[in-house]
Design a protein around this motif. Structure first.
Motif, PDB file in Angstrom:
ATOM      1  N   GLU A 159       0.853  -1.186   0.000  1.00  0.00           N
ATOM      2  CA  GLU A 159       0.000   0.000   0.000  1.00  0.00           C
ATOM      3  C   GLU A 159       0.890   1.238   0.000  1.00  0.00           C
ATOM      4  O   GLU A 159       2.044   1.181   0.405  1.00  0.00           O
ATOM      5  N   GLU A 164      -0.650   4.944   9.565  1.00  0.00           N
ATOM      6  CA  GLU A 164      -2.076   5.008   9.251  1.00  0.00           C
ATOM      7  C   GLU A 164      -2.482   3.929   8.249  1.00  0.00           C
ATOM      8  O   GLU A 164      -3.539   3.311   8.381  1.00  0.00           O
ATOM      9  N   THR A 165      -1.635   3.699   7.263  1.00  0.00           N
ATOM     10  CA  THR A 165      -1.947   2.722   6.221  1.00  0.00           C
ATOM     11  C   THR A 165      -2.045   1.313   6.797  1.00  0.00           C
ATOM     12  O   THR A 165      -2.940   0.545   6.434  1.00  0.00           O
ATOM     13  N   CYS A 197      -2.787   0.477   9.936  1.00  0.00           N
ATOM     14  CA  CYS A 197      -3.992   0.379  10.764  1.00  0.00           C
ATOM     15  C   CYS A 197      -5.258   0.326   9.910  1.00  0.00           C
ATOM     16  O   CYS A 197      -6.204  -0.392  10.242  1.00  0.00           O
ATOM     17  N   GLU A 198      -5.279   1.051   8.805  1.00  0.00           N
ATOM     18  CA  GLU A 198      -6.425   0.996   7.892  1.00  0.00           C
ATOM     19  C   GLU A 198      -6.539  -0.384   7.251  1.00  0.00           C
ATOM     20  O   GLU A 198      -7.641  -0.923   7.108  1.00  0.00           O
ATOM     21  N   ALA A 199      -5.407  -0.963   6.864  1.00  0.00           N
ATOM     22  CA  ALA A 199      -5.411  -2.296   6.252  1.00  0.00           C
ATOM     23  C   ALA A 199      -5.899  -3.348   7.243  1.00  0.00           C
ATOM     24  O   ALA A 199      -6.606  -4.287   6.866  1.00  0.00           O
ATOM     25  N   GLU A 240      -8.123  -2.998   9.547  1.00  0.00           N
ATOM     26  CA  GLU A 240      -9.589  -2.942   9.584  1.00  0.00           C
ATOM     27  C   GLU A 240     -10.203  -3.451   8.284  1.00  0.00           C
ATOM     28  O   GLU A 240     -11.147  -4.237   8.302  1.00  0.00           O
ATOM     29  N   LYS A 241      -9.661  -3.000   7.160  1.00  0.00           N
ATOM     30  CA  LYS A 241     -10.212  -3.366   5.854  1.00  0.00           C
ATOM     31  C   LYS A 241     -10.150  -4.874   5.615  1.00  0.00           C
ATOM     32  O   LYS A 241     -11.091  -5.467   5.098  1.00  0.00           O
ATOM     33  N   CYS A 289       1.002   1.371  16.028  1.00  0.00           N
ATOM     34  CA  CYS A 289       0.101   0.263  15.704  1.00  0.00           C
ATOM     35  C   CYS A 289      -0.330  -0.497  16.954  1.00  0.00           C
ATOM     36  O   CYS A 289      -1.482  -0.920  17.054  1.00  0.00           O
ATOM     37  N   ASN A 349      -3.112   1.635  18.259  1.00  0.00           N
ATOM     38  CA  ASN A 349      -4.219   2.059  17.405  1.00  0.00           C
ATOM     39  C   ASN A 349      -4.812   0.976  16.509  1.00  0.00           C
ATOM     40  O   ASN A 349      -5.932   1.151  16.022  1.00  0.00           O
ATOM     41  N   LYS A 354      -6.773  -2.243  15.328  1.00  0.00           N
ATOM     42  CA  LYS A 354      -7.966  -2.905  15.871  1.00  0.00           C
ATOM     43  C   LYS A 354      -7.785  -4.421  15.906  1.00  0.00           C
ATOM     44  O   LYS A 354      -8.678  -5.180  15.546  1.00  0.00           O
TER      45      LYS A 354
END
Length: 74
Positions: free
Chosen positions: A17, A23-24, A26-28, A30-31, A59, A62, A64
Motif C-alpha cells: 500500500e 495510518e496505512t 492500521c487501515e489495512a 480494519e479493511k 500500531c 491504534n 484494531k
C-alpha cells in the motif's frame, strides 16, 4: 515468510500500500479484518523515536487487532 507460515499451518498474506505507514497499516488491519499483526522493531535510539515516532508503537496503540512486535536478536 509465506512459506514458513504455510509450513506451520498459518495463513499469511503480503500486501503493498502507499501512504503514511502508521495510518496505512492500521487501515489495512480494519479493511482486511486482520486478527494478528506481526511487526518488526528497529530498536531506534530514544531521540530518534521522539522525532520520527515508532510505527510499531503507533500500531500497538491504534490497530484494531492484537499486535506482536518482534525485536531483532541482540
Amino acid at each position: 515468510v509465506k512459506d514458513i507460515c504455510k509450513d506451520h499451518g498459518i495463513s499469511a498474506e503480503t500486501i503493498t500500500e502507499a501512504g503514511d505507514p502508521k495510518e496505512t497499516i492500521c487501515e489495512a488491519v480494519e479493511k482486511l479484518k486482520i486478527e494478528l499483526l506481526v511487526m518488526g522493531s528497529h530498536s531506534r535510539a530514544a531521540l530518534q523515536r521522539a522525532f520520527l515516532g515508532s510505527v510499531s508503537n503507533y500500531c500497538v496503540h491504534n490497530a484494531k487487532c492484537q499486535v506482536l512486535v518482534v525485536k531483532k536478536k541482540a
